[in-house]
Design a protein around this motif. Structure first.
Motif, PDB file in Angstrom:
ATOM      1  N   ASP A  91       5.668  96.712  54.774  1.00  0.00           N
ATOM      2  CA  ASP A  91       6.009  97.913  55.349  1.00  0.00           C
ATOM      3  C   ASP A  91       7.733  98.972  55.608  1.00  0.00           C
ATOM      4  O   ASP A  91       8.523 100.075  55.057  1.00  0.00           O
ATOM      5  CB  ASP A  91       5.206  97.944  57.131  1.00  0.00           C
ATOM      6  N   LEU A  92       8.101  96.973  55.508  1.00  0.00           N
ATOM      7  CA  LEU A  92       9.909  97.070  54.488  1.00  0.00           C
ATOM      8  C   LEU A  92       9.972  97.370  53.105  1.00  0.00           C
ATOM      9  O   LEU A  92      11.382  96.779  52.942  1.00  0.00           O
ATOM     10  CB  LEU A  92      10.099  95.775  55.703  1.00  0.00           C
ATOM     11  N   ALA A  93       9.241  97.698  52.606  1.00  0.00           N
ATOM     12  CA  ALA A  93       9.628  97.645  51.085  1.00  0.00           C
ATOM     13  C   ALA A  93      10.470  98.033  50.724  1.00  0.00           C
ATOM     14  O   ALA A  93      11.143  97.834  49.767  1.00  0.00           O
ATOM     15  CB  ALA A  93       8.172  97.778  49.842  1.00  0.00           C
ATOM     16  N   ASP A  94      10.484  99.532  50.862  1.00  0.00           N
ATOM     17  CA  ASP A  94      11.901 100.329  50.866  1.00  0.00           C
ATOM     18  C   ASP A  94      13.114 100.302  51.384  1.00  0.00           C
ATOM     19  O   ASP A  94      14.024 101.560  51.106  1.00  0.00           O
ATOM     20  CB  ASP A  94      11.321 101.563  50.229  1.00  0.00           C
ATOM     21  N   CYS A  95      13.274  98.969  52.032  1.00  0.00           N
ATOM     22  CA  CYS A  95      14.414  99.098  52.867  1.00  0.00           C
ATOM     23  C   CYS A  95      15.626  98.469  51.742  1.00  0.00           C
ATOM     24  O   CYS A  95      15.675  97.029  50.231  1.00  0.00           O
ATOM     25  CB  CYS A  95      14.460  97.929  54.296  1.00  0.00           C
ATOM     26  N   ASP A  96      16.612  98.767  51.960  1.00  0.00           N
ATOM     27  CA  ASP A  96      18.181  98.775  51.374  1.00  0.00           C
ATOM     28  C   ASP A  96      18.475  97.048  51.672  1.00  0.00           C
ATOM     29  O   ASP A  96      18.974  96.158  50.946  1.00  0.00           O
ATOM     30  CB  ASP A  96      19.035  99.521  50.647  1.00  0.00           C
ATOM     31  N   ILE A  97      18.113  97.072  53.069  1.00  0.00           N
ATOM     32  CA  ILE A  97      19.140  95.896  53.439  1.00  0.00           C
ATOM     33  C   ILE A  97      17.648  94.733  54.659  1.00  0.00           C
ATOM     34  O   ILE A  97      17.378  96.420  55.191  1.00  0.00           O
ATOM     35  CB  ILE A  97      20.296  96.074  53.479  1.00  0.00           C
ATOM     36  N   VAL A  98      17.354  93.616  54.747  1.00  0.00           N
ATOM     37  CA  VAL A  98      16.794  94.329  55.836  1.00  0.00           C
ATOM     38  C   VAL A  98      17.293  92.409  56.950  1.00  0.00           C
ATOM     39  O   VAL A  98      17.952  91.811  56.422  1.00  0.00           O
ATOM     40  CB  VAL A  98      15.575  92.864  55.474  1.00  0.00           C
ATOM     41  N   VAL A  99      17.790  92.874  57.747  1.00  0.00           N
ATOM     42  CA  VAL A  99      18.730  92.157  58.988  1.00  0.00           C
ATOM     43  C   VAL A  99      17.900  91.194  60.054  1.00  0.00           C
ATOM     44  O   VAL A  99      16.892  92.222  60.592  1.00  0.00           O
ATOM     45  CB  VAL A  99      19.664  92.736  59.520  1.00  0.00           C
ATOM     46  N   GLU A 100      18.283  90.217  60.007  1.00  0.00           N
ATOM     47  CA  GLU A 100      16.403  89.186  61.271  1.00  0.00           C
ATOM     48  C   GLU A 100      17.275  88.888  62.195  1.00  0.00           C
ATOM     49  O   GLU A 100      18.457  88.058  62.206  1.00  0.00           O
ATOM     50  CB  GLU A 100      15.870  87.766  59.853  1.00  0.00           C
ATOM     51  N   ALA A 101      16.805  88.860  63.130  1.00  0.00           N
ATOM     52  CA  ALA A 101      16.986  88.476  64.462  1.00  0.00           C
ATOM     53  C   ALA A 101      16.259  87.280  65.395  1.00  0.00           C
ATOM     54  O   ALA A 101      16.157  87.722  66.561  1.00  0.00           O
ATOM     55  CB  ALA A 101      17.902  89.562  64.957  1.00  0.00           C
ATOM     56  N   ILE A 102      15.838  86.505  64.135  1.00  0.00           N
ATOM     57  CA  ILE A 102      14.372  85.894  64.583  1.00  0.00           C
ATOM     58  C   ILE A 102      14.878  84.572  65.477  1.00  0.00           C
ATOM     59  O   ILE A 102      16.110  84.489  65.958  1.00  0.00           O
ATOM     60  CB  ILE A 102      13.788  85.819  64.126  1.00  0.00           C
ATOM     61  N   VAL A 103      14.155  83.579  66.066  1.00  0.00           N
ATOM     62  CA  VAL A 103      14.616  82.757  66.895  1.00  0.00           C
ATOM     63  C   VAL A 103      15.513  81.349  66.044  1.00  0.00           C
ATOM     64  O   VAL A 103      15.546  81.768  64.886  1.00  0.00           O
ATOM     65  CB  VAL A 103      13.394  81.921  67.201  1.00  0.00           C
ATOM     66  N   GLU A 104      16.205  80.839  66.563  1.00  0.00           N
ATOM     67  CA  GLU A 104      17.468  80.575  65.746  1.00  0.00           C
ATOM     68  C   GLU A 104      17.031  79.013  65.684  1.00  0.00           C
ATOM     69  O   GLU A 104      17.071  77.892  65.672  1.00  0.00           O
ATOM     70  CB  GLU A 104      18.702  80.144  66.820  1.00  0.00           C
ATOM     71  N   LYS A 105      16.083  79.041  64.540  1.00  0.00           N
ATOM     72  CA  LYS A 105      15.665  78.261  63.702  1.00  0.00           C
ATOM     73  C   LYS A 105      15.301  78.211  62.493  1.00  0.00           C
ATOM     74  O   LYS A 105      15.161  78.861  61.499  1.00  0.00           O
ATOM     75  CB  LYS A 105      14.495  77.427  64.237  1.00  0.00           C
ATOM     76  N   SER A 131      23.836  82.304  64.557  1.00  0.00           N
ATOM     77  CA  SER A 131      25.062  82.484  65.243  1.00  0.00           C
ATOM     78  C   SER A 131      25.506  80.821  64.719  1.00  0.00           C
ATOM     79  O   SER A 131      26.293  80.079  65.121  1.00  0.00           O
ATOM     80  CB  SER A 131      24.749  82.816  66.738  1.00  0.00           C
ATOM     81  N   SER A 132      24.821  79.980  64.360  1.00  0.00           N
ATOM     82  CA  SER A 132      25.023  78.491  64.322  1.00  0.00           C
ATOM     83  C   SER A 132      24.315  77.927  63.438  1.00  0.00           C
ATOM     84  O   SER A 132      25.323  77.278  62.853  1.00  0.00           O
ATOM     85  CB  SER A 132      24.934  77.400  65.585  1.00  0.00           C
ATOM     86  N   LEU A 133      23.652  78.996  62.463  1.00  0.00           N
ATOM     87  CA  LEU A 133      23.288  78.042  61.033  1.00  0.00           C
ATOM     88  C   LEU A 133      23.806  78.437  60.224  1.00  0.00           C
ATOM     89  O   LEU A 133      24.460  79.208  60.055  1.00  0.00           O
ATOM     90  CB  LEU A 133      21.729  78.298  61.208  1.00  0.00           C
ATOM     91  N   SER A 134      23.780  77.394  59.227  1.00  0.00           N
ATOM     92  CA  SER A 134      24.273  77.224  57.536  1.00  0.00           C
ATOM     93  C   SER A 134      23.871  78.989  56.634  1.00  0.00           C
ATOM     94  O   SER A 134      22.479  78.427  56.549  1.00  0.00           O
ATOM     95  CB  SER A 134      24.874  76.299  56.701  1.00  0.00           C
ATOM     96  N   VAL A 135      24.492  79.847  56.187  1.00  0.00           N
ATOM     97  CA  VAL A 135      24.225  80.840  55.592  1.00  0.00           C
ATOM     98  C   VAL A 135      23.288  80.206  54.117  1.00  0.00           C
ATOM     99  O   VAL A 135      22.283  80.572  54.197  1.00  0.00           O
ATOM    100  CB  VAL A 135      24.694  82.058  55.643  1.00  0.00           C
ATOM    101  N   THR A 136      24.172  79.260  54.015  1.00  0.00           N
ATOM    102  CA  THR A 136      24.098  78.521  52.423  1.00  0.00           C
ATOM    103  C   THR A 136      22.181  77.972  53.087  1.00  0.00           C
ATOM    104  O   THR A 136      22.114  77.982  52.109  1.00  0.00           O
ATOM    105  CB  THR A 136      25.171  77.363  52.192  1.00  0.00           C
ATOM    106  N   ALA A 137      22.286  77.060  53.556  1.00  0.00           N
ATOM    107  CA  ALA A 137      20.844  76.771  53.824  1.00  0.00           C
ATOM    108  C   ALA A 137      19.862  78.041  53.951  1.00  0.00           C
ATOM    109  O   ALA A 137      18.661  77.232  53.453  1.00  0.00           O
ATOM    110  CB  ALA A 137      21.228  75.663  55.235  1.00  0.00           C
ATOM    111  N   ILE A 138      20.246  78.560  54.228  1.00  0.00           N
ATOM    112  CA  ILE A 138      19.236  79.597  54.987  1.00  0.00           C
ATOM    113  C   ILE A 138      18.907  80.218  53.434  1.00  0.00           C
ATOM    114  O   ILE A 138      17.544  79.949  52.863  1.00  0.00           O
ATOM    115  CB  ILE A 138      19.947  80.608  56.021  1.00  0.00           C
ATOM    116  N   ALA A 139      19.198  80.258  52.647  1.00  0.00           N
ATOM    117  CA  ALA A 139      19.089  80.798  51.408  1.00  0.00           C
ATOM    118  C   ALA A 139      18.691  79.928  50.303  1.00  0.00           C
ATOM    119  O   ALA A 139      18.320  79.991  49.356  1.00  0.00           O
ATOM    120  CB  ALA A 139      20.891  81.672  50.813  1.00  0.00           C
ATOM    121  N   SER A 140      18.852  79.092  51.145  1.00  0.00           N
ATOM    122  CA  SER A 140      19.112  77.628  49.921  1.00  0.00           C
ATOM    123  C   SER A 140      17.391  77.681  49.237  1.00  0.00           C
ATOM    124  O   SER A 140      16.770  77.055  48.500  1.00  0.00           O
ATOM    125  CB  SER A 140      18.893  76.747  50.260  1.00  0.00           C
TER     126      SER A 140
END
Length: 515
Positions: A91-105, A131-140
């Motif tokens: 149901d998020l298919a038409d979103c231009d940006i999605v922000v995640e605020a889930i568990v810090e894992k 707040s503490s994880l590498s953005v590059t690692a998430i994107a990888s």
């Protein structure tokens, strides 16, 4: 919680619809601001009923705003209409940006973004509130890491007017610019930072608590004395131990350990064994009823400050080494009506007041060829108004310490008494804050002006770290650090090249490099 609506704006053309995955405290705040900024907001949470709870919470905030005259009924209806529910990620298919605020894992965030890549259109942006994880690692884990970015808010989101924008190594520049514009449209200062451990604000905050813990561990003073000095002399809203109790050691200890190890045991970020011990003991802070303080009905139980001892005035000699500090102390002695000596050397039996930078009372007295039994050091870095601080050496006779205590408290100004220490409390903590801020600038984590503004907004410091250095004097800060490094041999106190160069050149610490 109430809110003041920002002026109605046209949202950036890049983003019209924002998806939000995770509707806890952070997610709710982000959704509230996005709706107020004119975006259609679609919320998703894996827990049944969580989206309804979030919408009820946000609507209650807006309703209080109407009741207080901060919002109109028309605003309320408009904002409410912008909140939607996504029963499924599709149901998020038409979103231009999605922000995640889930568990810090890391694994959980990577899995979510991989799933969202199959749902969203090719130009949609994936933003993480980590707040503490590498953005590059998430994107990888993603097929298109160039559209993944860090968009880190602070709790409570509507009140903390700052958002860190953190491009990963492969984030496209146009994505960074678009997310910065979005954060600004949401009413926040956007601090662009590089993808380093702790990003900007949490990175800059490492010195305050860790140096205070080191002072406590060395027996320089107790928790309330350290807190009072940094609040009354330093101008901080909350002392480091009160802040640790508010945050909770279960949170703070983990952050200290994480950033220390992510920086491969950088000594400037070295945690204290005190927090690990207290964590094991369950002394978490306010949430457990006891931390560095004990709490009754939500209030810390704090012993009253002892009154200065009653003592007859003694002749006072003030070291002339620091002319400005000597003048201030001499004026205090005269105002108290105590006899002030004018000689280059103290007469027999006089109280000797010293004003060291980075030194302890012992070294300062011996270096000047003075009798340590009569010497007391006075903190002058923060001035002599609001609170005063003295420090005796192990050889200082009690009568001279008590005389200095009575003198400094003659006008009912509170006085803190420390055990001998290189750099007192204020000097050490301020110098470490400035040094970490200078190293952040040296590493190009953020621009100097961004560093200062982000720290003021994110940490509530009286000034940003570079502005603090300029306020107290960068040469003084450099002297304190060099003296601490020489005395202790601890590389924790090695001055940043950014600080060293500008202090020696007489330039503000906010001065950028020419290229």
């Amino acid at each position: 919680m109430s809110t003041v609506a920002p002026p109605e704006v046209t949202p950036p053309l890049r983003f019209r619809r924002l998806g939000l995955v995770g509707t806890g405290a952070m997610g709710r705040g982000i959704a509230q601001l996005a709706a107020q900024a004119g975006l259609e907001v679609t919320l998703h949470d894996a827990r049944p009923g969580a989206v309804d709870e979030a919408r009820d919470f946000i609507n209650a905030v807006w309703s209080r705003g109407v009741a207080k005259g901060r919002l109109s009924e028309e605003d309320l209806a408009c904002y409410r209409a912008r909140l939607h529910e996504a029963a499924d990620l599709t149901d998020l298919a038409d979103c231009d940006i999605v922000v995640e605020a889930i568990v810090e894992k890391l694994e959980a965030k990577q899995a979510l973004f991989v799933e969202l890549e199959d749902v969203l259109h090719e130009e949609a942006v994936l933003a993480t509130n980590t707040s503490s994880l590498s953005v590059t690692a998430i994107a990888s884990a993603c097929r298109r890491p160039e559209r993944v970015i860090g968009f880190h808010f602070f709790n409570p989101v509507p009140l903390m007017k700052i958002a860190e924008v953190i491009p990963g190594v492969r984030t496209a520049p146009e994505v960074t610019a678009a997310v910065e514009a979005l954060g600004q449209a949401m009413g926040h200062f956007t601090a662009r930072a590089t993808d380093t451990p702790g990003f900007l604000v949490n990175h800059a905050g490492r010195a305050y608590g860790t140096e205070a813990l080191r002072l406590l561990g060395e027996g320089v003073a107790d928790t309330i004395t350290i807190d009072r000095l940094l609040e009354d002399l330093g101008g901080f809203r909350m002392g480091p131990f009160a802040l640790l109790d508010l945050t909770g050691l279960d949170v703070s200890h983990a952050v200290m350990e994480s950033i220390y190890h992510q920086y491969y045991q950088e000594p400037r970020f070295r945690p204290s064994p005190l927090t690990g011990q207290r964590l094991i003991a369950g002394l978490l802070g306010r949430k457990s009823g006891e931390g560095f303080y004990r709490y009754v009905d939500g209030q810390a139980v704090v012993a009253a400050e002892p009154a200065p001892p009653a003592t007859a005035p003694l002749p006072v000699w003030v070291s002339p080494e620091d002319p400005e500090a000597a003048q201030a102390l001499s004026a205090l002695v005269s105002a108290a009506g105590w006899p002030l000596e004018a000689g280059e050397r103290p007469a027999a039996g006089s109280l000797c007041l010293l004003t060291p930078l980075g030194e302890d009372t012992t070294d300062c007295a011996l270096r000047q060829g003075l009798d340590p039994s009569r010497c007391v050091a006075v903190e002058t870095l923060g001035g002599l108004a609001g609170r005063r601080c003295l420090m005796a050496s192990p050889a200082t006779e009690t009568r001279y310490r008590d005389a200095a205590w009575a003198l400094l408290g003659h006008d009912d100004t509170p006085v803190s008494v420390l055990n001998d220490s290189h750099g007192f409390v204020l000097q050490r903590v301020i110098a470490c804050i400035v040094n970490v801020g200078a190293e952040i600038a040296q590493q190009r984590v953020a621009e100097p002006a961004t560093i200062d503004r982000a720290v003021e907004l994110g940490l509530g410091y009286p000034r940003g770290p570079l502005a603090l250095g300029d306020h107290y004097g960068s040469r003084r800060i450099l002297t304190i650090l060099e003296t601490l490094l020489a005395a202790t041999g601890d590389p924790r106190y090695r001055p940043s090249p950014w600080l060293r160069r500008r202090a020696r050149l007489g330039l503000p610490l906010t001065t950028p490099d020419p290229c």
